[in-house]
Design a protein around this motif. Structure first.
Motif, short mmCIF file in Angstrom:
data_model
loop_
_atom_site.label_atom_id
_atom_site.label_comp_id
_atom_site.label_asym_id
_atom_site.label_seq_id
_atom_site.Cartn_x
_atom_site.Cartn_y
_atom_site.Cartn_z
N ALA A 23 0.83 -1.21 0.00
CA ALA A 23 0.00 0.00 0.00
C ALA A 23 0.86 1.25 0.00
N MET A 24 1.96 1.25 0.74
CA MET A 24 2.83 2.42 0.77
C MET A 24 3.52 2.64 -0.57
N ILE A 25 3.85 1.56 -1.26
CA ILE A 25 4.47 1.69 -2.58
C ILE A 25 3.45 2.22 -3.59
N VAL A 26 2.22 1.69 -3.53
CA VAL A 26 1.18 2.15 -4.44
C VAL A 26 0.85 3.61 -4.19
N SER A 27 0.88 4.03 -2.94
CA SER A 27 0.53 5.41 -2.61
C SER A 27 1.51 6.42 -3.18
N VAL A 35 2.75 6.30 -6.23
CA VAL A 35 2.62 6.41 -7.68
C VAL A 35 1.96 7.71 -8.13
N PRO A 36 0.77 8.09 -7.60
CA PRO A 36 0.12 9.30 -8.12
C PRO A 36 0.69 10.60 -7.60
N ILE A 37 1.57 10.59 -6.60
CA ILE A 37 2.08 11.85 -6.03
C ILE A 37 3.55 12.05 -6.31
N PHE A 38 4.14 11.17 -7.10
CA PHE A 38 5.58 11.33 -7.34
C PHE A 38 5.83 11.52 -8.82
N PRO A 39 6.50 12.55 -9.30
CA PRO A 39 6.94 13.67 -8.48
C PRO A 39 5.80 14.65 -8.24
N GLN A 40 5.90 15.48 -7.21
CA GLN A 40 4.86 16.43 -6.90
C GLN A 40 4.71 17.43 -8.04
N GLY A 41 3.49 17.75 -8.33
CA GLY A 41 3.23 18.69 -9.41
C GLY A 41 3.01 18.01 -10.74
N ALA A 42 3.22 16.69 -10.83
CA ALA A 42 3.01 15.98 -12.10
C ALA A 42 2.13 14.76 -11.85
N ALA A 43 1.13 14.97 -11.00
CA ALA A 43 0.30 13.84 -10.57
C ALA A 43 -0.67 13.42 -11.68
N ASN A 44 -0.91 12.15 -11.75
CA ASN A 44 -1.89 11.59 -12.66
C ASN A 44 -2.49 10.37 -11.97
N LYS A 45 -3.64 10.57 -11.39
CA LYS A 45 -4.23 9.53 -10.56
C LYS A 45 -4.62 8.29 -11.35
N VAL A 48 -2.85 6.59 -13.34
CA VAL A 48 -1.79 5.58 -13.38
C VAL A 48 -1.78 4.74 -12.12
N ALA A 49 -2.50 5.16 -11.08
CA ALA A 49 -2.54 4.39 -9.84
C ALA A 49 -3.61 3.31 -9.87
N ILE A 50 -4.43 3.29 -10.91
CA ILE A 50 -5.51 2.31 -10.96
C ILE A 50 -5.00 0.87 -11.10
N PRO A 51 -4.07 0.57 -12.06
CA PRO A 51 -3.59 -0.82 -12.18
C PRO A 51 -2.98 -1.38 -10.89
N PRO A 52 -2.03 -0.66 -10.22
CA PRO A 52 -1.51 -1.23 -8.98
C PRO A 52 -2.55 -1.30 -7.87
N LEU A 53 -3.54 -0.40 -7.92
CA LEU A 53 -4.61 -0.48 -6.92
C LEU A 53 -5.43 -1.74 -7.11
N ILE A 54 -5.66 -2.10 -8.38
CA ILE A 54 -6.41 -3.34 -8.66
C ILE A 54 -5.62 -4.56 -8.20
N THR A 55 -4.33 -4.59 -8.51
CA THR A 55 -3.52 -5.74 -8.09
C THR A 55 -3.40 -5.80 -6.56
N TRP A 56 -3.35 -4.62 -5.93
CA TRP A 56 -3.29 -4.60 -4.46
C TRP A 56 -4.57 -5.15 -3.84
N LEU A 57 -5.71 -4.76 -4.40
CA LEU A 57 -6.98 -5.31 -3.93
C LEU A 57 -7.06 -6.81 -4.22
N GLY A 58 -6.48 -7.22 -5.36
CA GLY A 58 -6.44 -8.65 -5.66
C GLY A 58 -5.61 -9.41 -4.65
#
Length: 339
Positions: free
Chosen positions: A120-124, A126-136, A138-148
């Motif tokens: 969860a900390m690694i997935v978290s 993804v969307p905030i790194f680097p700051q100012g270039a966020a794209n939420k 891109v966090a959907i695939p790892p979020l799905i695998t994490w829930l899996g």
């Protein structure tokens, strides 16, 4: 050479105890330095010092400490239960082969909780790194695998609860759940590592040299952590697929190894090698804060006109042939405003 079930579990208790000692050392060190440095940093930013206790990495560190500690305690408990308490130690093989025992089910659940918290900390990141270039997105695939991972972890525990002696764990439903868990956590770590590495490289190529060091430090933290878990995941997955009893060593050591990987992140952040999102701030607020600081400084120390008087010494020869020193004082000149 084939590894017997008893040998595998005896080796597990020795190695896991050693790794748990390393984990506790990293945990105590990282938490201590994280609190000390975090409070100073928050105070300097004008934020409450106690808010460090609400930081995600601080909270997750305690969760992982509880799950890894519980896993190690159950490993020790099962050793005494197998060789002392149950049938006077004459049925140790049966104890370790019976996956339906409560101690084994809870221990498996604690392992899954450790992996879920660490991932969860690694997935978290993804969307905030680097700051100012966020794209939420891109966090959907790892979020799905994490829930899996979580769903399959629950499935593993349920299958172990229904396990009966004589079943072949590698071929039944439990084995499929375990395999799916390995795949999900592997995909999560690889995806996050590649994405964050690419973003760091892109920001590094566009940033000034001063920012490169920070970016490389953050890259090292994330990639090294994911690499540790990915390598151990592959080791267990291979041993499980070849149906070796050594997989019992790998799966029991997975918990402290995952904890060590996470505490390495915490320790590096605590030592100031990288903030790693610990102190998220808005850049506009930072600029405003800097402007306010400059304004306050100028108000406390107003600029005043500065007058300078220069005295010049001139050597001359008088009528008698002797040297005479004369001092000429120039008029005071105003050099403008200075601090």
């Amino acid at each position: 050479m084939a590894v017997s079930l008893i040998s595998a579990n005896l080796a597990t208790i020795s190695i896991e105890s050693f790794l748990y000692g390393v984990f506790v050392m990293l945990y105590t060190s990282s938490v201590y330095f994280l609190v000390q440095r975090g409070q100073r940093k928050l105070i300097s930013l004008g934020l409450p010092a106690k808010s460090i206790y609400k930081a995600p990495m601080f909270v997750v560190a305690h969760i992982i400490f509880c799950t890894v500690t519980g896993h190690w305690i159950l490993t020790v408990y099962r050793l005494f239960y197998a060789f002392v308490n149950y049938e006077g130690g004459t049925q140790a093989t049966w104890v370790y082969a019976n996956l339906a025992l409560d101690s084994e089910i809870v221990k498996s659940g604690l392992l899954m909780a450790t992996l879920a918290a660490s991932d969860a900390m690694i997935v978290s990141q993804v969307p905030i790194f680097p700051q100012g270039a966020a794209n939420k997105w891109v966090a959907i695939p790892p979020l799905i695998t994490w829930l899996g991972l979580i769903a399959n972890g629950i499935g593993v525990c349920l299958q172990f609860a229904e396990f009966t002696m004589g079943e072949y764990v590698y071929a039944d439903y439990a084995g499929r759940w375990v395999t799916a868990d390995c795949i999900f956590t592997f995909l999560t770590n690889v995806y996050c590592s590649l994405l964050i590495s690419w973003r760091v490289w892109r920001s590094r190529s566009r940033a000034k040299p001063l920012r490169n060091n920070s970016a490389l430090g953050a890259l090292a933290i994330i990639v090294e952590s994911a690499a540790i878990q990915t390598v151990w995941n592959l080791i267990f997955f291979v041993l499980f697929q070849v149906r070796s009893n050594a997989q019992f060593i790998a799966i029991d050591l997975w918990s402290p190894m995952s904890g060590i990987a996470f505490m390495l992140i915490n320790l590096r952040v605590a030592l100031g090698w990288s903030d790693n999102g610990l102190y998220p701030q808005d850049s506009s607020k930072q600029r405003a804060s800097g402007q306010n600081s400059s304004l306050t400084f100028s108000q406390q120390f107003p600029m005043q006109p500065l007058s300078v008087t220069i005295t010049r010494t001139v050597d001359q020869i008088d009528d008698g042939g002797s040297f005479v020193e004369k001092q000429q004082e120039l008029a005071g000149e105003n050099f403008g405003e200075a601090v």
